[in-house]
Write a protein that holds these residues in place. Structure first.
Motif, PDB file in Angstrom:
ATOM      1  N   LYS A 130       0.792  -1.236   0.000  1.00  0.00           N
ATOM      2  CA  LYS A 130       0.000   0.000   0.000  1.00  0.00           C
ATOM      3  C   LYS A 130       0.822   1.283   0.000  1.00  0.00           C
ATOM      4  O   LYS A 130       0.285   2.347  -0.280  1.00  0.00           O
ATOM      5  N   CYS A 131       2.071   1.221   0.374  1.00  0.00           N
ATOM      6  CA  CYS A 131       2.837   2.458   0.578  1.00  0.00           C
ATOM      7  C   CYS A 131       4.083   2.532  -0.291  1.00  0.00           C
ATOM      8  O   CYS A 131       4.568   3.628  -0.586  1.00  0.00           O
ATOM      9  N   ALA A 132       4.596   1.367  -0.695  1.00  0.00           N
ATOM     10  CA  ALA A 132       5.922   1.342  -1.298  1.00  0.00           C
ATOM     11  C   ALA A 132       5.967   1.955  -2.697  1.00  0.00           C
ATOM     12  O   ALA A 132       7.052   2.135  -3.250  1.00  0.00           O
ATOM     13  N   THR A 133       4.807   2.286  -3.272  1.00  0.00           N
ATOM     14  CA  THR A 133       4.839   3.003  -4.546  1.00  0.00           C
ATOM     15  C   THR A 133       5.429   4.398  -4.339  1.00  0.00           C
ATOM     16  O   THR A 133       6.047   4.952  -5.242  1.00  0.00           O
ATOM     17  N   CYS A 134       5.211   4.960  -3.175  1.00  0.00           N
ATOM     18  CA  CYS A 134       5.615   6.347  -2.929  1.00  0.00           C
ATOM     19  C   CYS A 134       6.696   6.485  -1.853  1.00  0.00           C
ATOM     20  O   CYS A 134       7.450   7.448  -1.860  1.00  0.00           O
ATOM     21  N   HIS A 135       6.705   5.561  -0.910  1.00  0.00           N
ATOM     22  CA  HIS A 135       7.714   5.601   0.154  1.00  0.00           C
ATOM     23  C   HIS A 135       8.613   4.371   0.025  1.00  0.00           C
ATOM     24  O   HIS A 135       8.108   3.262  -0.129  1.00  0.00           O
ATOM     25  N   GLU A 136       9.940   4.581   0.089  1.00  0.00           N
ATOM     26  CA  GLU A 136      10.861   3.448   0.074  1.00  0.00           C
ATOM     27  C   GLU A 136      10.625   2.601   1.322  1.00  0.00           C
ATOM     28  O   GLU A 136      10.100   3.094   2.320  1.00  0.00           O
TER      29      GLU A 136
ATOM     30  N   LYS B  39       5.454  17.369  -6.852  1.00  0.00           N
ATOM     31  CA  LYS B  39       6.003  18.675  -6.477  1.00  0.00           C
ATOM     32  C   LYS B  39       5.863  18.929  -4.975  1.00  0.00           C
ATOM     33  O   LYS B  39       5.261  19.914  -4.538  1.00  0.00           O
ATOM     34  N   VAL B  40       6.390  18.015  -4.188  1.00  0.00           N
ATOM     35  CA  VAL B  40       6.278  18.154  -2.742  1.00  0.00           C
ATOM     36  C   VAL B  40       7.576  17.659  -2.090  1.00  0.00           C
ATOM     37  O   VAL B  40       8.241  16.765  -2.625  1.00  0.00           O
ATOM     38  N   GLU B  41       7.941  18.314  -1.007  1.00  0.00           N
ATOM     39  CA  GLU B  41       9.061  17.864  -0.190  1.00  0.00           C
ATOM     40  C   GLU B  41       8.537  16.774   0.723  1.00  0.00           C
ATOM     41  O   GLU B  41       7.780  17.066   1.644  1.00  0.00           O
ATOM     42  N   MET B  42       8.900  15.540   0.470  1.00  0.00           N
ATOM     43  CA  MET B  42       8.426  14.475   1.354  1.00  0.00           C
ATOM     44  C   MET B  42       9.457  14.229   2.436  1.00  0.00           C
ATOM     45  O   MET B  42      10.649  14.199   2.158  1.00  0.00           O
ATOM     46  N   ARG B  43       8.976  14.054   3.651  1.00  0.00           N
ATOM     47  CA  ARG B  43       9.914  13.750   4.722  1.00  0.00           C
ATOM     48  C   ARG B  43      10.157  12.252   4.794  1.00  0.00           C
ATOM     49  O   ARG B  43       9.289  11.462   4.434  1.00  0.00           O
ATOM     50  N   ASP B  44      11.341  11.901   5.259  1.00  0.00           N
ATOM     51  CA  ASP B  44      11.660  10.500   5.488  1.00  0.00           C
ATOM     52  C   ASP B  44      10.816  10.017   6.669  1.00  0.00           C
ATOM     53  O   ASP B  44      10.786  10.669   7.709  1.00  0.00           O
TER      54      ASP B  44
ATOM     55  N   THR C 169      -2.547  13.426   4.223  1.00  0.00           N
ATOM     56  CA  THR C 169      -1.868  14.572   4.829  1.00  0.00           C
ATOM     57  C   THR C 169      -1.213  15.357   3.718  1.00  0.00           C
ATOM     58  O   THR C 169      -0.579  14.768   2.829  1.00  0.00           O
ATOM     59  N   GLY C 170      -1.388  16.671   3.701  1.00  0.00           N
ATOM     60  CA  GLY C 170      -0.822  17.472   2.624  1.00  0.00           C
ATOM     61  C   GLY C 170      -1.233  16.908   1.284  1.00  0.00           C
ATOM     62  O   GLY C 170      -2.419  16.719   1.017  1.00  0.00           O
ATOM     63  N   LYS C 171      -0.236  16.552   0.474  1.00  0.00           N
ATOM     64  CA  LYS C 171      -0.543  16.055  -0.864  1.00  0.00           C
ATOM     65  C   LYS C 171      -0.750  14.555  -0.910  1.00  0.00           C
ATOM     66  O   LYS C 171      -1.020  13.997  -1.969  1.00  0.00           O
ATOM     67  N   MET C 172      -0.604  13.890   0.233  1.00  0.00           N
ATOM     68  CA  MET C 172      -0.843  12.440   0.219  1.00  0.00           C
ATOM     69  C   MET C 172      -2.338  12.180   0.344  1.00  0.00           C
ATOM     70  O   MET C 172      -2.987  12.693   1.246  1.00  0.00           O
ATOM     71  N   VAL C 173      -2.860  11.395  -0.569  1.00  0.00           N
ATOM     72  CA  VAL C 173      -4.282  11.068  -0.511  1.00  0.00           C
ATOM     73  C   VAL C 173      -4.486   9.933   0.497  1.00  0.00           C
ATOM     74  O   VAL C 173      -3.580   9.149   0.736  1.00  0.00           O
TER      75      VAL C 173
ATOM     76  N   ALA D  33       8.189  11.785  15.718  1.00  0.00           N
ATOM     77  CA  ALA D  33       7.683  12.542  16.873  1.00  0.00           C
ATOM     78  C   ALA D  33       6.158  12.560  16.889  1.00  0.00           C
ATOM     79  O   ALA D  33       5.549  12.873  17.905  1.00  0.00           O
ATOM     80  N   LYS D  34       5.534  12.212  15.771  1.00  0.00           N
ATOM     81  CA  LYS D  34       4.068  12.173  15.740  1.00  0.00           C
ATOM     82  C   LYS D  34       3.573  10.997  16.583  1.00  0.00           C
ATOM     83  O   LYS D  34       4.240   9.971  16.665  1.00  0.00           O
ATOM     84  N   SER D  35       2.383  11.159  17.147  1.00  0.00           N
ATOM     85  CA  SER D  35       1.809  10.073  17.944  1.00  0.00           C
ATOM     86  C   SER D  35       1.244   8.999  17.008  1.00  0.00           C
ATOM     87  O   SER D  35       1.055   9.249  15.817  1.00  0.00           O
TER      88      SER D  35
HETATM   89  C1  HEC Z   1       0.478   7.948  -4.006  1.00  0.00           C
HETATM   90  C2  HEC Z   1       1.667   8.119  -3.196  1.00  0.00           C
HETATM   91  C3  HEC Z   1       1.620   7.741  -1.719  1.00  0.00           C
HETATM   92  C4  HEC Z   1       1.197   6.562  -1.148  1.00  0.00           C
HETATM   93  C5  HEC Z   1       0.627   5.330  -1.847  1.00  0.00           C
HETATM   94  C6  HEC Z   1       1.419   6.698   0.276  1.00  0.00           C
HETATM   95  N1  HEC Z   1       1.956   7.926   0.556  1.00  0.00           N
HETATM   96 FE1  HEC Z   1       2.449   8.638   2.403  1.00  0.00          FE
HETATM   97  N2  HEC Z   1       2.927  10.430   1.589  1.00  0.00           N
HETATM   98  C7  HEC Z   1       2.934  10.733   0.231  1.00  0.00           C
HETATM   99  C8  HEC Z   1       3.316  12.120   0.038  1.00  0.00           C
HETATM  100  C9  HEC Z   1       3.443  12.829  -1.300  1.00  0.00           C
HETATM  101  C10 HEC Z   1       3.534  12.653   1.348  1.00  0.00           C
HETATM  102  C11 HEC Z   1       3.915  14.079   1.703  1.00  0.00           C
HETATM  103  C12 HEC Z   1       2.649  14.895   1.851  1.00  0.00           C
HETATM  104  C13 HEC Z   1       2.914  16.359   2.104  1.00  0.00           C
HETATM  105  O1  HEC Z   1       3.703  16.653   3.026  1.00  0.00           O
HETATM  106  O2  HEC Z   1       2.290  17.164   1.409  1.00  0.00           O
HETATM  107  C14 HEC Z   1       3.266  11.562   2.297  1.00  0.00           C
HETATM  108  C15 HEC Z   1       3.342  11.697   3.665  1.00  0.00           C
HETATM  109  C16 HEC Z   1       3.175  10.662   4.566  1.00  0.00           C
HETATM  110  C17 HEC Z   1       3.253  10.775   6.004  1.00  0.00           C
HETATM  111  C18 HEC Z   1       3.485  12.078   6.776  1.00  0.00           C
HETATM  112  C19 HEC Z   1       4.944  12.367   6.830  1.00  0.00           C
HETATM  113  C20 HEC Z   1       5.234  13.706   7.469  1.00  0.00           C
HETATM  114  O3  HEC Z   1       5.927  14.504   6.838  1.00  0.00           O
HETATM  115  O4  HEC Z   1       4.778  13.941   8.583  1.00  0.00           O
HETATM  116  C21 HEC Z   1       3.094   9.535   6.518  1.00  0.00           C
HETATM  117  C22 HEC Z   1       3.127   9.137   7.988  1.00  0.00           C
HETATM  118  C23 HEC Z   1       2.891   8.640   5.420  1.00  0.00           C
HETATM  119  N3  HEC Z   1       2.939   9.335   4.237  1.00  0.00           N
HETATM  120  C24 HEC Z   1       2.687   7.277   5.534  1.00  0.00           C
HETATM  121  C25 HEC Z   1       2.230   6.480   4.501  1.00  0.00           C
HETATM  122  C26 HEC Z   1       1.842   5.095   4.680  1.00  0.00           C
HETATM  123  C27 HEC Z   1       1.992   4.306   5.968  1.00  0.00           C
HETATM  124  C28 HEC Z   1       1.380   4.677   3.485  1.00  0.00           C
HETATM  125  C29 HEC Z   1       0.775   3.325   3.155  1.00  0.00           C
HETATM  126  C30 HEC Z   1      -0.343   2.891   3.954  1.00  0.00           C
HETATM  127  C31 HEC Z   1       1.502   5.774   2.530  1.00  0.00           C
HETATM  128  N4  HEC Z   1       2.022   6.844   3.203  1.00  0.00           N
HETATM  129  C32 HEC Z   1       1.140   5.717   1.193  1.00  0.00           C
HETATM  130  C33 HEC Z   1       2.617   9.862  -0.792  1.00  0.00           C
HETATM  131  C34 HEC Z   1       2.090   8.598  -0.633  1.00  0.00           C
END
Ligand code: HEC
Length: 112
Positions: free
Chosen positions: A37-43, A57-62, A84-88, A70-72
């Motif tokens: 569910k997440c690895a398409t966008c997060h390593e 076009k977003v700065e993603m945090r590690d 959150t932000g640009k993440m759907v 630090a988040k709960s």
């Molecule tokens: C379609 C791409 C995509 C997918 C799939 C995705 N993310 Fe994200 N995620 C993002 C982007 C882009 C951001 C940065 C959003 C911003 O700051 O505007 C983000 C931000 C986050 C953050 C907040 C980080 C912060 O800066 O505080 C968390 C936590 C997170 N993702 C967890 C997950 C998890 C867990 C999953 C899987 C269940 C997931 N994401 C799936 C794109 C994605």
């Protein structure tokens, strides 16, 4: 009589301990959900995928960073289920999936 009691205690412990652990979320199961569910966008390491960050076009945090760690647990769950932000929002996660995901995210935290 006494021996019977010790046996019962042993059995109860054997059942209760894995249950208690399961409730806290399982990082190994969480990793499998993350891969799906997440690895398409997060390593896997929590690092942002550069191509995705660039495309959106977003700065993603590690996710292993101090700021994110630090988040709960509640905040992280909300970020995942409501976006959150640009993440759907990520759909189709059960409560157990979510708990396991949080456990996996916590396992990414770097030792200070
Ligand atoms: C379609 C791409 C995509 C997918 C799939 C995705 N993310 Fe994200 N995620 C993002 C982007 C882009 C951001 C940065 C959003 C911003 O700051 O505007 C983000 C931000 C986050 C953050 C907040 C980080 C912060 O800066 O505080 C968390 C936590 C997170 N993702 C967890 C997950 C998890 C867990 C999953 C899987 C269940 C997931 N994401 C799936 C794109 C994605």
């Amino acid at each position: 009589m006494k021996r019977w009691f010790v046996w019962m205690l042993g059995i109860v412990t054997l059942i209760a301990v894995p249950l208690a652990l399961a409730q806290k979320g399982d990082a190994v199961a969480g990793k499998a959900v993350y891969q799906k569910k997440c690895a398409t966008c997060h390593e896997l390491s929590g690092a942002p995928k550069a191509a995705i960050a660039k495309m959106m076009k977003v700065e993603m945090r590690d996710l292993s960073s101090k700021e994110v760690q630090a988040k709960s647990d509640e905040e992280l769950s909300r970020n995942i289920t409501q976006g959150t932000g640009k993440m759907v929002p990520v759909k189709g996660l059960s409560d157990a999936d979510l708990q396991n995901l949080i456990a996996y995210l916590r396992s990414l935290k770097k030792p200070q």
